[in-house]
Design a protein around this motif. Structure first.
Motif, PDB file in Angstrom:
ATOM      1  N   THR A 121       0.828  -1.201   0.000  1.00  0.00           N
ATOM      2  CA  THR A 121       0.000   0.000   0.000  1.00  0.00           C
ATOM      3  C   THR A 121       0.865   1.255   0.000  1.00  0.00           C
ATOM      4  O   THR A 121       2.038   1.217   0.365  1.00  0.00           O
ATOM      5  CB  THR A 121      -0.918   0.059   1.242  1.00  0.00           C
ATOM      6  N   MET A 122       0.269   2.351  -0.413  1.00  0.00           N
ATOM      7  CA  MET A 122       0.910   3.658  -0.265  1.00  0.00           C
ATOM      8  C   MET A 122      -0.153   4.654   0.193  1.00  0.00           C
ATOM      9  O   MET A 122      -0.862   5.265  -0.599  1.00  0.00           O
ATOM     10  CB  MET A 122       1.541   4.119  -1.584  1.00  0.00           C
ATOM     11  N   ALA A 127      -4.087  10.125   6.742  1.00  0.00           N
ATOM     12  CA  ALA A 127      -4.798   9.020   7.402  1.00  0.00           C
ATOM     13  C   ALA A 127      -5.205   9.393   8.815  1.00  0.00           C
ATOM     14  O   ALA A 127      -6.247   8.955   9.317  1.00  0.00           O
ATOM     15  CB  ALA A 127      -3.899   7.784   7.436  1.00  0.00           C
ATOM     16  N   LYS A 128      -4.402  10.221   9.462  1.00  0.00           N
ATOM     17  CA  LYS A 128      -4.664  10.567  10.856  1.00  0.00           C
ATOM     18  C   LYS A 128      -5.993  11.286  11.040  1.00  0.00           C
ATOM     19  O   LYS A 128      -6.594  11.234  12.126  1.00  0.00           O
ATOM     20  CB  LYS A 128      -3.519  11.420  11.398  1.00  0.00           C
ATOM     21  N   VAL A 129      -6.478  11.944  10.010  1.00  0.00           N
ATOM     22  CA  VAL A 129      -7.775  12.625  10.074  1.00  0.00           C
ATOM     23  C   VAL A 129      -8.794  11.963   9.150  1.00  0.00           C
ATOM     24  O   VAL A 129      -9.783  12.570   8.745  1.00  0.00           O
ATOM     25  CB  VAL A 129      -7.634  14.139   9.748  1.00  0.00           C
ATOM     26  N   GLY A 130      -8.520  10.698   8.802  1.00  0.00           N
ATOM     27  CA  GLY A 130      -9.468   9.943   7.988  1.00  0.00           C
ATOM     28  C   GLY A 130      -9.569  10.395   6.560  1.00  0.00           C
ATOM     29  O   GLY A 130     -10.598  10.203   5.917  1.00  0.00           O
ATOM     30  N   ALA A 131      -8.494  10.981   6.012  1.00  0.00           N
ATOM     31  CA  ALA A 131      -8.553  11.552   4.666  1.00  0.00           C
ATOM     32  C   ALA A 131      -7.366  11.145   3.801  1.00  0.00           C
ATOM     33  O   ALA A 131      -6.952  11.878   2.911  1.00  0.00           O
ATOM     34  CB  ALA A 131      -8.640  13.070   4.752  1.00  0.00           C
ATOM     35  N   SER A 132      -6.824   9.954   4.038  1.00  0.00           N
ATOM     36  CA  SER A 132      -5.711   9.478   3.224  1.00  0.00           C
ATOM     37  C   SER A 132      -6.183   9.131   1.816  1.00  0.00           C
ATOM     38  O   SER A 132      -7.317   8.703   1.606  1.00  0.00           O
ATOM     39  CB  SER A 132      -5.084   8.233   3.855  1.00  0.00           C
ATOM     40  N   ALA A 133      -5.289   9.318   0.850  1.00  0.00           N
ATOM     41  CA  ALA A 133      -5.472   8.769  -0.492  1.00  0.00           C
ATOM     42  C   ALA A 133      -4.533   7.572  -0.576  1.00  0.00           C
ATOM     43  O   ALA A 133      -3.320   7.744  -0.693  1.00  0.00           O
ATOM     44  CB  ALA A 133      -5.135   9.800  -1.554  1.00  0.00           C
ATOM     45  N   THR A 134      -5.082   6.368  -0.482  1.00  0.00           N
ATOM     46  CA  THR A 134      -4.274   5.151  -0.425  1.00  0.00           C
ATOM     47  C   THR A 134      -4.410   4.364  -1.720  1.00  0.00           C
ATOM     48  O   THR A 134      -5.518   4.125  -2.194  1.00  0.00           O
ATOM     49  CB  THR A 134      -4.708   4.252   0.749  1.00  0.00           C
ATOM     50  N   ALA A 135      -3.276   3.960  -2.272  1.00  0.00           N
ATOM     51  CA  ALA A 135      -3.266   3.019  -3.392  1.00  0.00           C
ATOM     52  C   ALA A 135      -2.739   1.694  -2.878  1.00  0.00           C
ATOM     53  O   ALA A 135      -1.903   1.658  -1.974  1.00  0.00           O
ATOM     54  CB  ALA A 135      -2.393   3.539  -4.520  1.00  0.00           C
ATOM     55  N   LEU A 174       3.335  11.157  -6.037  1.00  0.00           N
ATOM     56  CA  LEU A 174       2.200  12.061  -6.192  1.00  0.00           C
ATOM     57  C   LEU A 174       1.424  12.262  -4.893  1.00  0.00           C
ATOM     58  O   LEU A 174       1.442  13.342  -4.304  1.00  0.00           O
ATOM     59  CB  LEU A 174       1.262  11.537  -7.284  1.00  0.00           C
ATOM     60  N   SER A 175       0.767  11.218  -4.426  1.00  0.00           N
ATOM     61  CA  SER A 175      -0.090  11.374  -3.243  1.00  0.00           C
ATOM     62  C   SER A 175       0.580  10.946  -1.943  1.00  0.00           C
ATOM     63  O   SER A 175       0.209  11.439  -0.879  1.00  0.00           O
ATOM     64  CB  SER A 175      -1.388  10.584  -3.430  1.00  0.00           C
ATOM     65  N   GLY A 176       1.565  10.038  -2.034  1.00  0.00           N
ATOM     66  CA  GLY A 176       2.269   9.661  -0.813  1.00  0.00           C
ATOM     67  C   GLY A 176       2.999  10.847  -0.203  1.00  0.00           C
ATOM     68  O   GLY A 176       2.911  11.117   0.996  1.00  0.00           O
TER      69      GLY A 176
END
Length: 279
Positions: A121-122, A127-135, A174-176
Protein backbone atom coordinates in the motif's frame (compact mmCIF):
# COMPACT_ATOMS: atom_id res chain seq x y z
CA UNK A 1 -15.28 -7.02 9.39
CA UNK A 2 -12.27 -6.56 11.70
CA UNK A 3 -13.98 -7.24 15.04
CA UNK A 4 -11.94 -10.38 15.72
CA UNK A 5 -8.66 -9.16 14.27
CA UNK A 6 -5.48 -8.07 15.99
CA UNK A 7 -3.19 -5.71 14.06
CA UNK A 8 0.50 -5.33 14.84
CA UNK A 9 2.54 -2.44 13.48
CA UNK A 10 6.22 -3.23 12.97
CA UNK A 11 7.58 0.30 13.04
CA UNK A 12 6.12 3.12 15.10
CA UNK A 13 6.88 6.27 13.11
CA UNK A 14 4.62 9.00 11.76
CA UNK A 15 2.92 6.82 9.14
CA UNK A 16 2.12 4.09 11.66
CA UNK A 17 0.76 6.71 14.05
CA UNK A 18 -1.35 8.30 11.31
CA UNK A 19 -2.95 4.96 10.45
CA UNK A 20 -3.46 4.03 14.10
CA UNK A 21 -5.04 7.40 14.82
CA UNK A 22 -7.36 7.08 11.84
CA UNK A 23 -8.46 3.53 12.66
CA UNK A 24 -9.26 4.45 16.25
CA UNK A 25 -11.08 7.66 15.37
CA UNK A 26 -13.28 5.72 12.94
CA UNK A 27 -13.75 2.99 15.58
CA UNK A 28 -12.85 0.24 13.12
CA UNK A 29 -10.56 -1.20 15.79
CA UNK A 30 -10.41 -0.81 19.56
CA UNK A 31 -7.08 0.15 21.19
CA UNK A 32 -6.65 -3.34 22.62
CA UNK A 33 -6.74 -4.76 19.07
CA UNK A 34 -3.59 -2.85 18.10
CA UNK A 35 0.04 -3.42 19.03
CA UNK A 36 3.02 -1.31 17.99
CA UNK A 37 6.63 -2.42 18.16
CA UNK A 38 9.97 -1.02 17.05
CA UNK A 39 13.68 -1.59 17.52
CA UNK A 40 14.81 0.54 20.40
CA UNK A 41 12.84 3.80 20.72
CA UNK A 42 11.06 3.04 24.00
CA UNK A 43 10.06 6.69 24.40
CA UNK A 44 8.16 6.48 21.12
CA UNK A 45 6.31 3.37 22.24
CA UNK A 46 5.47 5.00 25.56
CA UNK A 47 4.08 8.01 23.71
CA UNK A 48 1.86 5.84 21.49
CA UNK A 49 0.60 3.88 24.47
CA UNK A 50 -0.21 7.05 26.44
CA UNK A 51 -1.72 8.87 23.46
CA UNK A 52 -3.87 6.09 21.98
CA UNK A 53 -4.15 3.41 24.67
CA UNK A 54 -2.76 0.71 22.35
CA UNK A 55 -0.45 -2.16 23.29
CA UNK A 56 3.27 -1.54 22.80
CA UNK A 57 6.29 -3.78 23.20
CA UNK A 58 9.91 -4.11 22.15
CA UNK A 59 9.39 -7.87 21.69
CA UNK A 60 8.66 -7.97 17.97
CA UNK A 61 8.28 -11.75 17.80
CA UNK A 62 5.61 -11.74 20.52
CA UNK A 63 3.81 -8.80 18.90
CA UNK A 64 3.76 -10.41 15.46
CA UNK A 65 2.97 -13.88 16.75
CA UNK A 66 -0.42 -12.82 18.08
CA UNK A 67 -1.46 -10.76 15.03
CA UNK A 68 -3.87 -11.58 12.23
CA UNK A 69 -2.58 -8.57 10.29
CA UNK A 70 1.00 -7.33 10.36
CA UNK A 71 1.61 -3.81 9.04
CA UNK A 72 5.21 -3.32 7.97
CA UNK A 73 5.90 0.37 8.59
CA UNK A 74 9.68 0.65 8.94
CA UNK A 75 11.95 2.74 6.72
CA UNK A 76 12.58 1.04 3.37
CA UNK A 77 16.30 0.66 4.09
CA UNK A 78 15.45 -1.42 7.17
CA UNK A 79 13.14 -3.90 5.43
CA UNK A 80 15.64 -6.79 5.45
CA UNK A 81 16.37 -6.41 9.16
CA UNK A 82 12.70 -5.99 10.05
CA UNK A 83 11.57 -9.13 8.25
CA UNK A 84 14.57 -11.11 9.53
CA UNK A 85 13.50 -10.23 13.07
CA UNK A 86 9.96 -11.57 12.60
CA UNK A 87 10.39 -14.20 9.88
CA UNK A 88 10.31 -17.11 12.31
CA UNK A 89 6.84 -16.17 13.62
CA UNK A 90 5.25 -15.08 10.35
CA UNK A 91 2.65 -17.57 9.18
CA UNK A 92 0.81 -18.16 5.95
CA UNK A 93 -2.48 -17.62 7.82
CA UNK A 94 -1.48 -14.00 8.51
CA UNK A 95 -1.82 -10.98 6.23
CA UNK A 96 1.25 -8.80 5.75
CA UNK A 97 0.54 -5.21 4.68
CA UNK A 98 3.47 -3.05 3.60
CA UNK A 99 3.46 0.75 3.61
CA UNK A 100 7.10 0.90 2.47
CA UNK A 101 7.94 3.21 -0.43
CA UNK A 102 9.59 1.47 -3.36
CA UNK A 103 9.61 -2.08 -1.97
CA UNK A 104 7.90 -4.63 -4.22
CA UNK A 105 5.70 -7.46 -3.03
CA UNK A 106 8.01 -9.92 -4.80
CA UNK A 107 11.00 -8.73 -2.79
CA UNK A 108 9.11 -8.88 0.51
CA UNK A 109 7.95 -12.38 -0.46
CA UNK A 110 11.54 -13.42 -1.05
CA UNK A 111 12.61 -12.13 2.36
CA UNK A 112 9.72 -13.89 4.11
CA UNK A 113 10.62 -17.26 2.51
CA UNK A 114 6.97 -18.26 2.86
CA UNK A 115 3.83 -18.09 0.76
CA UNK A 116 2.40 -15.40 3.02
CA UNK A 117 -0.26 -13.10 1.53
CA UNK A 118 1.12 -9.59 1.03
CA UNK A 119 -0.63 -6.34 0.17
CA UNK A 120 1.54 -3.37 -0.80
CA UNK A 121 0.00 0.00 0.00
CA UNK A 122 0.91 3.66 -0.27
CA UNK A 123 -1.20 5.80 2.07
CA UNK A 124 -0.32 9.30 3.22
CA UNK A 125 -0.26 11.03 6.60
CA UNK A 126 -3.76 12.44 6.10
CA UNK A 127 -4.80 9.02 7.40
CA UNK A 128 -4.66 10.57 10.86
CA UNK A 129 -7.77 12.63 10.07
CA UNK A 130 -9.47 9.94 7.99
CA UNK A 131 -8.55 11.55 4.67
CA UNK A 132 -5.71 9.48 3.22
CA UNK A 133 -5.47 8.77 -0.49
CA UNK A 134 -4.27 5.15 -0.42
CA UNK A 135 -3.27 3.02 -3.39
CA UNK A 136 -2.77 -0.72 -3.00
CA UNK A 137 -1.82 -3.81 -4.95
CA UNK A 138 -1.99 -7.51 -4.01
CA UNK A 139 1.01 -9.84 -4.03
CA UNK A 140 1.09 -13.29 -5.62
CA UNK A 141 -0.45 -15.17 -2.68
CA UNK A 142 -3.03 -12.58 -1.61
CA UNK A 143 -6.63 -13.68 -2.04
CA UNK A 144 -9.69 -11.60 -2.81
CA UNK A 145 -10.54 -11.81 0.88
CA UNK A 146 -7.09 -10.48 1.82
CA UNK A 147 -7.60 -7.58 -0.55
CA UNK A 148 -11.09 -6.94 0.84
CA UNK A 149 -9.78 -6.86 4.42
CA UNK A 150 -7.01 -4.44 3.40
CA UNK A 151 -9.50 -2.23 1.59
CA UNK A 152 -11.73 -2.18 4.65
CA UNK A 153 -8.78 -1.22 6.83
CA UNK A 154 -7.71 1.69 4.67
CA UNK A 155 -11.19 2.86 3.66
CA UNK A 156 -11.62 3.70 7.33
CA UNK A 157 -8.89 6.30 6.92
CA UNK A 158 -9.74 7.71 3.48
CA UNK A 159 -10.11 6.58 -0.11
CA UNK A 160 -8.62 3.41 -1.60
CA UNK A 161 -7.56 2.83 -5.20
CA UNK A 162 -6.42 -0.63 -6.31
CA UNK A 163 -3.75 -0.45 -9.01
CA UNK A 164 -1.25 -2.67 -10.77
CA UNK A 165 2.02 -2.70 -8.87
CA UNK A 166 3.98 -0.93 -11.59
CA UNK A 167 2.13 2.29 -10.78
CA UNK A 168 2.88 2.35 -7.05
CA UNK A 169 6.11 4.35 -7.39
CA UNK A 170 4.18 7.05 -9.26
CA UNK A 171 1.58 7.08 -6.49
CA UNK A 172 4.35 7.45 -3.90
CA UNK A 173 5.64 10.61 -5.57
CA UNK A 174 2.20 12.06 -6.19
CA UNK A 175 -0.09 11.37 -3.24
CA UNK A 176 2.27 9.66 -0.81
CA UNK A 177 4.42 12.78 -0.60
CA UNK A 178 1.56 15.03 -1.70
CA UNK A 179 0.52 16.45 1.69
CA UNK A 180 4.04 17.82 2.17
CA UNK A 181 3.79 19.76 -1.10
CA UNK A 182 0.54 21.34 0.06
CA UNK A 183 1.96 22.26 3.48
CA UNK A 184 5.00 23.78 1.77
CA UNK A 185 2.76 26.01 -0.35
CA UNK A 186 0.68 26.89 2.73
CA UNK A 187 3.87 27.95 4.52
CA UNK A 188 4.55 30.43 1.73
CA UNK A 189 0.98 31.72 1.94
CA UNK A 190 1.35 32.16 5.71
CA UNK A 191 4.60 34.06 5.33
CA UNK A 192 3.08 36.34 2.71
CA UNK A 193 0.05 36.91 4.93
CA UNK A 194 2.23 38.02 7.83
CA UNK A 195 4.22 40.37 5.64
CA UNK A 196 1.03 41.97 4.32
CA UNK A 197 -0.48 42.59 7.75
CA UNK A 198 -2.76 39.65 8.51
CA UNK A 199 -2.74 38.04 11.94
CA UNK A 200 -1.71 34.37 12.12
CA UNK A 201 -5.16 33.06 13.06
CA UNK A 202 -6.90 35.24 10.50
CA UNK A 203 -4.62 33.92 7.77
CA UNK A 204 -4.98 30.32 8.90
CA UNK A 205 -8.78 30.40 8.74
CA UNK A 206 -8.72 31.98 5.28
CA UNK A 207 -6.13 29.55 3.93
CA UNK A 208 -7.91 26.45 5.28
CA UNK A 209 -11.24 27.48 3.78
CA UNK A 210 -9.59 28.40 0.49
CA UNK A 211 -7.97 24.96 0.23
CA UNK A 212 -11.19 23.24 1.26
CA UNK A 213 -13.21 25.19 -1.28
CA UNK A 214 -10.75 24.55 -4.10
CA UNK A 215 -10.74 20.81 -3.31
CA UNK A 216 -14.52 20.69 -3.25
CA UNK A 217 -14.69 22.59 -6.54
CA UNK A 218 -12.31 20.08 -8.14
CA UNK A 219 -14.40 17.22 -6.79
CA UNK A 220 -17.66 18.57 -8.16
CA UNK A 221 -16.81 19.69 -11.67
CA UNK A 222 -15.79 18.21 -15.01
CA UNK A 223 -13.63 21.24 -15.75
CA UNK A 224 -9.86 20.82 -15.92
CA UNK A 225 -7.58 22.42 -13.35
CA UNK A 226 -6.45 24.90 -16.02
CA UNK A 227 -10.05 25.90 -16.73
CA UNK A 228 -10.64 26.38 -13.02
CA UNK A 229 -7.72 28.72 -12.41
CA UNK A 230 -8.45 30.59 -15.63
CA UNK A 231 -11.97 31.30 -14.42
CA UNK A 232 -10.53 33.02 -11.34
CA UNK A 233 -8.55 35.41 -13.53
CA UNK A 234 -9.79 38.61 -15.05
CA UNK A 235 -7.65 40.63 -17.49
CA UNK A 236 -5.39 43.01 -15.61
CA UNK A 237 -6.65 41.67 -12.26
CA UNK A 238 -4.96 40.47 -9.09
CA UNK A 239 -4.83 36.77 -9.98
CA UNK A 240 -3.28 37.47 -13.35
CA UNK A 241 -0.65 39.62 -11.66
CA UNK A 242 0.10 36.81 -9.21
CA UNK A 243 0.42 34.25 -12.00
CA UNK A 244 2.91 36.43 -13.84
CA UNK A 245 5.19 36.08 -10.80
CA UNK A 246 4.55 32.33 -10.42
CA UNK A 247 5.35 31.70 -14.06
CA UNK A 248 8.46 33.88 -13.98
CA UNK A 249 9.78 31.69 -11.16
CA UNK A 250 8.81 28.45 -12.89
CA UNK A 251 6.70 27.30 -9.94
CA UNK A 252 4.54 24.84 -11.87
CA UNK A 253 7.54 23.37 -13.67
CA UNK A 254 9.43 23.10 -10.39
CA UNK A 255 6.59 21.22 -8.70
CA UNK A 256 6.31 18.85 -11.66
CA UNK A 257 10.04 18.11 -11.46
CA UNK A 258 9.78 17.65 -7.69
CA UNK A 259 7.11 14.96 -8.13
CA UNK A 260 9.15 13.26 -10.85
CA UNK A 261 12.15 13.22 -8.51
CA UNK A 262 10.06 11.73 -5.70
CA UNK A 263 8.88 8.97 -8.06
CA UNK A 264 12.47 8.30 -9.10
CA UNK A 265 13.54 8.18 -5.45
CA UNK A 266 10.84 5.59 -4.73
CA UNK A 267 12.29 3.47 -7.54
CA UNK A 268 15.80 3.97 -6.14
CA UNK A 269 14.70 2.86 -2.67
CA UNK A 270 13.41 -0.37 -4.13
CA UNK A 271 16.74 -1.03 -5.82
CA UNK A 272 18.96 0.02 -2.91
CA UNK A 273 17.04 -2.14 -0.43
CA UNK A 274 18.19 -5.20 -2.35
CA UNK A 275 21.91 -4.43 -2.09
CA UNK A 276 24.26 -5.20 0.80
CA UNK A 277 25.00 -1.48 1.21
CA UNK A 278 21.36 -0.52 1.74
CA UNK A 279 21.68 -0.18 5.50
Amino acid sequence: MLRNYHVTFVGAGSMAESIIGGLLSKELLAPEQITATNNSEKERLTYLSDQYGINTTSDKEAAVGKANIVVLAVKPKHVEEAISDIQSVLGENQLLISVLAGISTAYIQKLCQKEIPIIRTMPNTSAKVGASATAMTPGSFASKQDLAVSQSLFQAIGTVTTLEEGKLDAVTGLSGSGPAYVYYIVEAMEQAARETGLEEQEAKELIIQTLYGASKRLQNTDKSSRELYKEVMSPGGTTEAAFEVLESHGVQHGLQKAIERAVKRSEELGVSSKTPTSS
